[in-house]
Design an enzyme around this catalytic site. Structure first.
Site, mmCIF file in Angstrom:
data_model
loop_
_atom_site.group_PDB
_atom_site.id
_atom_site.type_symbol
_atom_site.label_atom_id
_atom_site.label_comp_id
_atom_site.label_asym_id
_atom_site.label_seq_id
_atom_site.Cartn_x
_atom_site.Cartn_y
_atom_site.Cartn_z
ATOM 1 N N HIS A 146 41.078 39.380 43.670
ATOM 2 C CA HIS A 146 41.036 40.279 42.781
ATOM 3 C C HIS A 146 39.564 41.211 42.967
ATOM 4 O O HIS A 146 40.133 42.501 42.761
ATOM 5 C CB HIS A 146 40.493 39.470 41.606
ATOM 6 C CG HIS A 146 40.215 40.154 40.258
ATOM 7 N ND1 HIS A 146 41.157 40.048 39.281
ATOM 8 C CD2 HIS A 146 39.350 40.786 39.754
ATOM 9 C CE1 HIS A 146 40.659 40.641 38.155
ATOM 10 N NE2 HIS A 146 39.491 41.324 38.299
ATOM 11 N N GLU A 147 38.511 40.828 43.407
ATOM 12 C CA GLU A 147 37.334 41.896 43.676
ATOM 13 C C GLU A 147 37.773 42.656 44.821
ATOM 14 O O GLU A 147 37.581 44.155 44.386
ATOM 15 C CB GLU A 147 36.142 41.153 44.263
ATOM 16 C CG GLU A 147 35.794 40.037 42.709
ATOM 17 C CD GLU A 147 35.659 40.895 41.430
ATOM 18 O OE1 GLU A 147 35.550 42.016 41.407
ATOM 19 O OE2 GLU A 147 35.715 39.991 40.507
ATOM 20 N N HIS A 200 40.154 45.564 43.512
ATOM 21 C CA HIS A 200 39.585 46.759 42.659
ATOM 22 C C HIS A 200 38.958 47.854 43.875
ATOM 23 O O HIS A 200 39.238 48.967 43.470
ATOM 24 C CB HIS A 200 38.146 46.027 42.263
ATOM 25 C CG HIS A 200 38.385 45.447 40.924
ATOM 26 N ND1 HIS A 200 39.218 46.129 39.666
ATOM 27 C CD2 HIS A 200 37.999 44.323 40.320
ATOM 28 C CE1 HIS A 200 39.068 45.347 38.726
ATOM 29 N NE2 HIS A 200 38.532 44.157 38.923
ATOM 30 N N GLU A 206 42.719 46.206 36.101
ATOM 31 C CA GLU A 206 42.588 44.481 35.994
ATOM 32 C C GLU A 206 43.811 43.923 36.462
ATOM 33 O O GLU A 206 43.542 43.057 37.317
ATOM 34 C CB GLU A 206 42.117 44.025 34.703
ATOM 35 C CG GLU A 206 40.709 44.370 34.483
ATOM 36 C CD GLU A 206 39.845 43.479 35.358
ATOM 37 O OE1 GLU A 206 40.158 42.349 35.681
ATOM 38 O OE2 GLU A 206 38.784 44.168 36.105
ATOM 39 N N ASP A 232 34.541 45.359 26.112
ATOM 40 C CA ASP A 232 35.250 45.215 27.376
ATOM 41 C C ASP A 232 36.055 46.274 27.986
ATOM 42 O O ASP A 232 37.194 46.188 28.329
ATOM 43 C CB ASP A 232 36.299 43.932 27.224
ATOM 44 C CG ASP A 232 37.013 43.593 28.655
ATOM 45 O OD1 ASP A 232 36.168 43.626 29.475
ATOM 46 O OD2 ASP A 232 37.915 42.958 28.493
#
Lengths: 106, 379
Positions: B176-177, B180, B200, B273
């Protein structure tokens, strides 16, 4: 400065979970209240810009909103993990800890 | 040292051969000497050129080469990157978090490289830097634009109060990171509202695919949970998000309930958020899940390819869910054919979350129409 009340909100992060705390300094254990007041004093909190944000990627970083109230003034700032100055990290960690404790009590 | 006679540099080889065959004796001698030394010189030049190529290639590999990872330890501080604790090729260390960051970024690199032919985050061999043990009680992981950063959860709390384990524990968080980073180099989706939720979602999609790829699971075998194992046993939950059933990952007295919608009718309007980027990502997440399951087999192969090419080539910083739906549908058509089962699966996937994809109506209308027009038979 005689800090009376602190409001803290943390949003975002990988998990996207919000935590918050709203407390009087007098509600905290004496030692913790003292440390917190010192940290705010060191930062000269009232003089900090309202937006302490950088251009770096915000991906999954926490966003923090902190409001400090004294008898004379009230000041709110917004910052994030990468954009918060090094000096502020200890304050953020302490507020995180207080907020998490409050969340677990409720 | 070579003695340079003007003839060496000026007279071309074919002319030297003519002189050697037809010239006077002295001309023949000189031409023959020149031919010999020129041949040597050319051989040396060739060797030099080969050496230069090899050298340049070695330099290229060192700077923009293959898989290259570094893991740092912040030692519970905030300074990045921290102290180097493991670099590419080093043996595992005693610290499990360090090894997880190293191995997880390696598997993520492998998925992008082997399946999507992408050489690292920037498609140019960028080194993968990770920092573990960031701060104390830091229950988060993030990408700061240059590297991955992982906290240890709430290890500063008493065991009975702890909710989070270390953030390297789930390989999909690492994927996931890193994704990004990929998004930062490609679509550059703005981290706010729908483009942010797409940002996301792309990270969740490829994070989950990294895990499925590692476990060699098909779409129907996969758990589609993001962050499985991240919660301690004190939490009533299986992970942070569920792509299969958004909104059901956790329901806990302290943490509350998973707020993710699975359908546009439940889209959450909020300023918190960054406009709900971790909330509304449930919608495109679920569309991907539905698509992958309908296509069947390994999700990283077809569904993953469609999403990857869409992220790389089609989406822009302001793309919204509908744009992603339209673009994935078109990419599926290009890859697998208009009206193919794969394209139909993409359409159904988005329809399942309340987004309809229409075939293009402008003149163009697919390959057949274009062919008919070319033959003078179409409109």
């Amino acid at each position: 400065m005689d800090v009376e009340r602190i409001k803290f909100e943390r949003t975002g992060g990988f998990a996207g979970m919000r935590i918050a705390a709203d407390f009087e300094l007098s509600d905290l254990p004496e030692e913790q209240a003292h440390t917190l007041a010192e940290l705010l004093d060191d930062l000269d909190f009232a003089e900090l810009p309202e937006q302490l944000l950088s251009d770096s990627s915000m991906s999954d970083q926490f966003s923090y909103t902190i409001t400090v109230e004294t008898e004379k003034w009230k000041h709110t700032i917004v910052t994030g993990d990468s954009s918060a100055p090094e000096k502020m990290q200890e304050l953020l960690q302490m507020l995180n800890q207080i907020a998490r404790k409050q969340a677990r009590k409720h | 040292m070579h003695k340079h006679h003007p003839i060496h540099c000026i007279v071309p080889p074919h002319m030297l051969k003519e002189i050697a065959a037809n010239g006077t004796e002295s001309q023949k001698k000189l031409a023959l000497e020149t031919i010999t030394s020129s041949a040597q010189l050319r051989a040396e030049r060739l060797k030099m050129a080969e050496f230069r190529t090899e050298f340049a290639s070695a330099i290229f590999k060192a700077t923009t080469g293959g898989k290259e990872r570094i893991v740092y330890d912040a030692k519970n501080g905030s300074s990045l990157p921290g102290t180097l604790v493991r670099k590419e090729g080093d043996a595992p260390v005693a610290d499990v978090g360090v090894n997880e960051a190293y191995d997880g970024s390696g598997t993520t690199y492998d998925l992008y490289n082997e399946i999507y032919q992408r050489n690292s985050i920037d498609a140019n061999g960028m080194r993968l830097d990770s920092t573990v043990h960031y701060q104390k009680g830091y229950d988060n992981a993030f990408w700061d634009g240059k590297q991955m950063v992982y906290g240890d959860g709430d290890e500063d709390q008493p065991v009975s109060d702890r909710l989070f384990n270390r953030f390297t524990i789930a390989i999909d968080i690492i994927g996931h990171e890193l994704t990004h980073g990929v998004t930062q180099f490609e679509a550059k989706l703005t981290y706010f509202q729908q483009p942010g939720a797409l940002n996301e979602s792309m990270s969740d999609v490829f994070g989950s695919l990294v895990k499925q790829y590692q476990l060699q699971q098909t779409a129907s075998q996969a758990d589609w949970i993001i962050g499985a194992g991240l919660f301690t046993s004190n939490v009533n939950g299986v992970g942070i998000r569920s792509m299969k059933a958004p909104g059901t990952a956790y329901n806990d007295p302290v943490l509350g309930k998973d707020p993710q919608p699975a359908h546009m009718k439940d889209y959450v309007n909020t300023i918190s958020d960054n406009g709900g980027v971790h909330i509304n990502s449930g919608i495109p997440n679920h569309a991907f899940y539905l698509t992958a399951v309908e296509i069947g087999g390994n999700a990283w192969e077809k569904a993953g390819q469609i999403w990857y090419l869409t992220l790389r080539d089609k989406l822009t910083s302001s793309s919204k869910f509908q744009d992603c739906a339209t673009q994935t549908y078109q990419v599926a058509g290009s890859l697998f054919g208009a009206g193919s089962l794969e394209q139909q699966a993409v359409k159904n996937g988005w329809a399942g979350v309340g987004l309809n994809v229409e075939a293009p109506t402008e003149p163009g209308g697919g390959c057949l129409a274009a062919l008919l027009r070319l033959l003078g038979l179409g409109k």
